[in-house]
Design a protein around this motif. Structure first.
Motif, PDB file in Angstrom:
ATOM      1  N   LEU A 197       2.209  -1.085   9.499  1.00 13.61           N
ATOM      2  CA  LEU A 197       3.051  -1.737   8.755  1.00 13.61           C
ATOM      3  C   LEU A 197       3.821  -2.917   9.666  1.00 13.61           C
ATOM      4  N   GLN A 198       3.792  -2.713  11.011  1.00 12.42           N
ATOM      5  CA  GLN A 198       4.499  -3.669  11.769  1.00 12.42           C
ATOM      6  C   GLN A 198       3.717  -4.935  11.604  1.00 12.42           C
ATOM      7  N   ALA A 199       2.494  -5.043  11.543  1.00 11.56           N
ATOM      8  CA  ALA A 199       1.645  -6.054  11.367  1.00 11.56           C
ATOM      9  C   ALA A 199       2.149  -6.929  10.059  1.00 11.56           C
ATOM     10  N   LYS A 200       2.406  -6.114   9.117  1.00 12.15           N
ATOM     11  CA  LYS A 200       2.834  -6.725   7.658  1.00 12.15           C
ATOM     12  C   LYS A 200       4.075  -7.470   7.970  1.00 12.15           C
ATOM     13  N   VAL A 201       5.019  -6.752   8.528  1.00  4.82           N
ATOM     14  CA  VAL A 201       6.404  -7.133   8.743  1.00  4.82           C
ATOM     15  C   VAL A 201       6.235  -8.656   9.785  1.00  4.82           C
ATOM     16  N   GLU A 202       5.541  -8.460  10.811  1.00  5.72           N
ATOM     17  CA  GLU A 202       5.477  -9.673  11.422  1.00  5.72           C
ATOM     18  C   GLU A 202       4.890 -10.877  10.570  1.00  5.72           C
ATOM     19  N   LYS A 203       3.839 -10.563   9.778  1.00  5.71           N
ATOM     20  CA  LYS A 203       3.492 -11.713   8.818  1.00  5.71           C
ATOM     21  C   LYS A 203       4.420 -12.377   8.257  1.00  5.71           C
ATOM     22  N   GLU A 206       6.784 -14.363  10.080  1.00  6.23           N
ATOM     23  CA  GLU A 206       6.430 -15.786  10.604  1.00  6.23           C
ATOM     24  C   GLU A 206       6.259 -16.948   9.505  1.00  6.23           C
ATOM     25  N   LYS A 207       6.483 -16.397   8.296  1.00  4.85           N
ATOM     26  CA  LYS A 207       6.543 -17.405   7.160  1.00  4.85           C
ATOM     27  C   LYS A 207       7.758 -18.107   6.655  1.00  4.85           C
ATOM     28  N   GLU A 208       7.766 -19.145   6.220  1.00  9.22           N
ATOM     29  CA  GLU A 208       9.070 -19.806   5.793  1.00  9.22           C
ATOM     30  C   GLU A 208       9.849 -19.017   5.137  1.00  9.22           C
ATOM     31  N   LYS A 209      11.226 -18.979   5.480  1.00  5.82           N
ATOM     32  CA  LYS A 209      12.143 -17.985   4.908  1.00  5.82           C
ATOM     33  C   LYS A 209      12.531 -18.384   3.297  1.00  5.82           C
ATOM     34  N   THR A 210      11.651 -18.382   2.448  1.00  3.61           N
ATOM     35  CA  THR A 210      11.988 -18.543   1.247  1.00  3.61           C
ATOM     36  C   THR A 210      12.560 -17.162   0.580  1.00  3.61           C
ATOM     37  N   GLY A 211      13.070 -17.263  -0.760  1.00  4.23           N
ATOM     38  CA  GLY A 211      13.617 -16.124  -1.197  1.00  4.23           C
ATOM     39  C   GLY A 211      12.497 -15.067  -1.525  1.00  4.23           C
ATOM     40  N   PRO A 212      11.388 -15.587  -2.164  1.00  3.22           N
ATOM     41  CA  PRO A 212      10.138 -14.352  -2.375  1.00  3.22           C
ATOM     42  C   PRO A 212       9.816 -13.494  -0.834  1.00  3.22           C
ATOM     43  N   VAL A 213       9.781 -14.639   0.159  1.00  3.58           N
ATOM     44  CA  VAL A 213       9.415 -14.054   1.419  1.00  3.58           C
ATOM     45  C   VAL A 213      10.361 -13.028   2.020  1.00  3.58           C
ATOM     46  N   LEU A 214      11.808 -13.333   1.682  1.00  4.50           N
ATOM     47  CA  LEU A 214      12.723 -12.674   2.598  1.00  4.50           C
ATOM     48  C   LEU A 214      12.528 -11.245   1.385  1.00  4.50           C
ATOM     49  N   ALA A 215      12.347 -11.411   0.306  1.00  4.93           N
ATOM     50  CA  ALA A 215      12.289 -10.076  -0.397  1.00  4.93           C
ATOM     51  C   ALA A 215      11.401  -9.245   0.027  1.00  4.93           C
ATOM     52  N   LYS A 216      10.029  -9.679   0.046  1.00  5.40           N
ATOM     53  CA  LYS A 216       8.937  -9.063   0.712  1.00  5.40           C
ATOM     54  C   LYS A 216       9.043  -8.542   2.207  1.00  5.40           C
ATOM     55  N   LEU A 217       9.894  -9.443   2.847  1.00  2.00           N
ATOM     56  CA  LEU A 217       9.883  -8.877   4.369  1.00  2.00           C
ATOM     57  C   LEU A 217      11.122  -7.771   4.363  1.00  2.00           C
ATOM     58  N   HIS A 218      12.183  -7.735   3.342  1.00  2.00           N
ATOM     59  CA  HIS A 218      12.830  -6.743   3.472  1.00  2.00           C
ATOM     60  C   HIS A 218      12.318  -5.284   3.239  1.00  2.00           C
ATOM     61  N   GLN A 219      11.561  -5.708   1.918  1.00  9.09           N
ATOM     62  CA  GLN A 219      10.633  -4.520   1.442  1.00  9.09           C
ATOM     63  C   GLN A 219       9.483  -3.837   2.682  1.00  9.09           C
ATOM     64  N   ALA A 220       9.013  -4.761   3.258  1.00 11.35           N
ATOM     65  CA  ALA A 220       8.116  -4.279   4.309  1.00 11.35           C
ATOM     66  C   ALA A 220       8.929  -3.529   5.524  1.00 11.35           C
ATOM     67  N   ARG A 221      10.146  -3.918   5.632  1.00 12.19           N
ATOM     68  CA  ARG A 221      10.616  -3.245   6.821  1.00 12.19           C
ATOM     69  C   ARG A 221      11.239  -2.181   6.241  1.00 12.19           C
ATOM     70  N   GLU A 222      11.591  -1.723   5.096  1.00 13.75           N
ATOM     71  CA  GLU A 222      12.095  -0.640   4.575  1.00 13.75           C
ATOM     72  C   GLU A 222      10.783   0.475   4.746  1.00 13.75           C
ATOM     73  N   GLU A 223       9.552  -0.103   4.324  1.00  8.44           N
ATOM     74  CA  GLU A 223       8.102   0.695   4.424  1.00  8.44           C
ATOM     75  C   GLU A 223       8.288   0.979   6.057  1.00  8.44           C
ATOM     76  N   LEU A 224       8.430   0.230   6.777  1.00 10.77           N
ATOM     77  CA  LEU A 224       8.160   0.413   8.378  1.00 10.77           C
ATOM     78  C   LEU A 224       9.092   1.637   8.721  1.00 10.77           C
ATOM     79  N   ARG A 225      10.169   1.624   8.372  1.00  5.22           N
ATOM     80  CA  ARG A 225      11.256   2.378   9.242  1.00  5.22           C
ATOM     81  C   ARG A 225      10.994   3.909   9.146  1.00  5.22           C
ATOM     82  N   PRO A 226      10.458   4.706   7.974  1.00  3.12           N
ATOM     83  CA  PRO A 226      10.206   6.086   8.057  1.00  3.12           C
ATOM     84  C   PRO A 226       9.104   5.992   8.706  1.00  3.12           C
ATOM     85  N   VAL A 227       8.057   5.041   8.794  1.00  2.83           N
ATOM     86  CA  VAL A 227       6.580   5.194   9.499  1.00  2.83           C
ATOM     87  C   VAL A 227       6.758   5.437  11.060  1.00  2.83           C
TER      88      VAL A 227
END
Length: 312
Positions: A197-203, A206-227
């Protein structure tokens, strides 16, 4: 406490850079953003490199302008090194405990076999026809048989004591390692999930901070936290308890080894008495070992002179 907090505490304690607050607060920067004071970063990084000099191969190397995220990788590497060092000690302890238990069992089995064989030899001598013809010889063999039976009894007592005070505690101590190894496997599984999940967050970072990317980044960070929290809880528990378990071996085994020494001392003290008494019963006054050897050689020469054993 999460990874970043632990990292900051560690860095604050272990580095001497006067401007390290910039880097310690780099978490506030966008992940991947370089420190605004490269000279301080270089100085601080070299402090970390000094601390990490014993690391195994695979530790990240310094490059100009590295970010907080990259520095965090080194801290994670140090944590993993510490875990492997502590677990390695316990793996070695497990192998040594297993080997010692096996060797102690072999030793006691050999001791019992020795004393049982000695008793059998004395019984075989008692059934020898010579005992019917020579009263002196019968008296000697009877004394030997009595001594061997006493030896066997004390030997059995010694082995029982060693079994109870040494071998069984070794077996019980070794029985805790499967649970420990299972806890390490659960920690390893949590680490793999964390890395994935950390690799997913880092991916996404590294991408351009568009709206969809930021949404996916937020979701990935939320998934990462409990793990991440689950891994760090397992990791902290093991790092806290593995050294305590390793050092507890001294208090656990000391009574067993003292009992082993007492059992051996008691046994050989009795053997000294038994064989001292036997020596007094068997010794013929005025006969030295050299005299007995000469007498035996003379009798053997007489036997060889007989025609039935003469060379053709």
């Amino acid at each position: 406490m999460n990874t970043e907090d632990s990292f900051q505490d560690w860095a604050a304690q272990e580095t001497d850079c006067p401007q390290n607050k910039c880097l310690l607060r780099a978490q506030a920067l966008e992940p991947g953003h370089p420190c605004p004071h490269p000279s301080s970063a270089t100085h601080w990084w070299r402090d970390l490199a000094r601390l990490a000099s014993p690391l195994a191969e695979g530790a990240p190397e310094y490059r100009e302008g590295h970010s907080y995220t990259y520095l965090l990788q080194l801290w994670k590497h140090v944590v993993e090194r510490d875990f492997e060092r502590e677990y390695g000690k316990l793996q070695q302890l497990e192998e040594q405990t297993r080997r010692l238990q096996k060797d102690m069992k072999k030793s006691t089995d050999a001791d019992l076999a020795m004393s049982k064989s000695a008793v059998k030899i004395s019984l075989d001598l008692l059934s020898n026809p010579l005992c019917e013809q020579d009263q002196d010889f019968l008296n000697m063999v009877t004394a030997l048989d009595t001594a061997m039976k006493r030896m066997d009894a004390f030997n059995q007592e010694k082995v029982n004591q060693i079994q109870k005070t040494v071998i069984e505690p070794l077996k019980k101590f070794g029985s805790v390692f499967p649970s420990l190894n299972m806890a390490v496997k659960r920690r390893e599984q949590a680490l793999q999930d964390y890395r994935r999940l950390q690799a997913k967050v880092e991916k996404y970072e590294e991408k351009e901070k568009t709206g969809p990317v930021l949404a996916k980044l937020h979701q990935a960070r939320e998934e990462l936290r409990p793990v991440r929290d689950d891994f760090e809880a397992k990791n902290k528990q093991l790092l806290d308890e593995m050294p305590r378990f390793y050092h507890s071996r001294l208090d656990y085994f000391q009574p067993s080894f003292e009992a082993l020494i007492r059992a051996q001392v008691g046994y050989y003290s009795e053997m000294q008495k038994i064989f001292g008494d036997l020596t007094q019963q068997l010794d013929q006054p005025g006969h030295s070992d050299e005299q007995r050897e000469r007498e035996n050689e003379a009798r053997l020469s007489e036997l060889r002179a007989l025609s039935i054993v003469a060379d053709d």
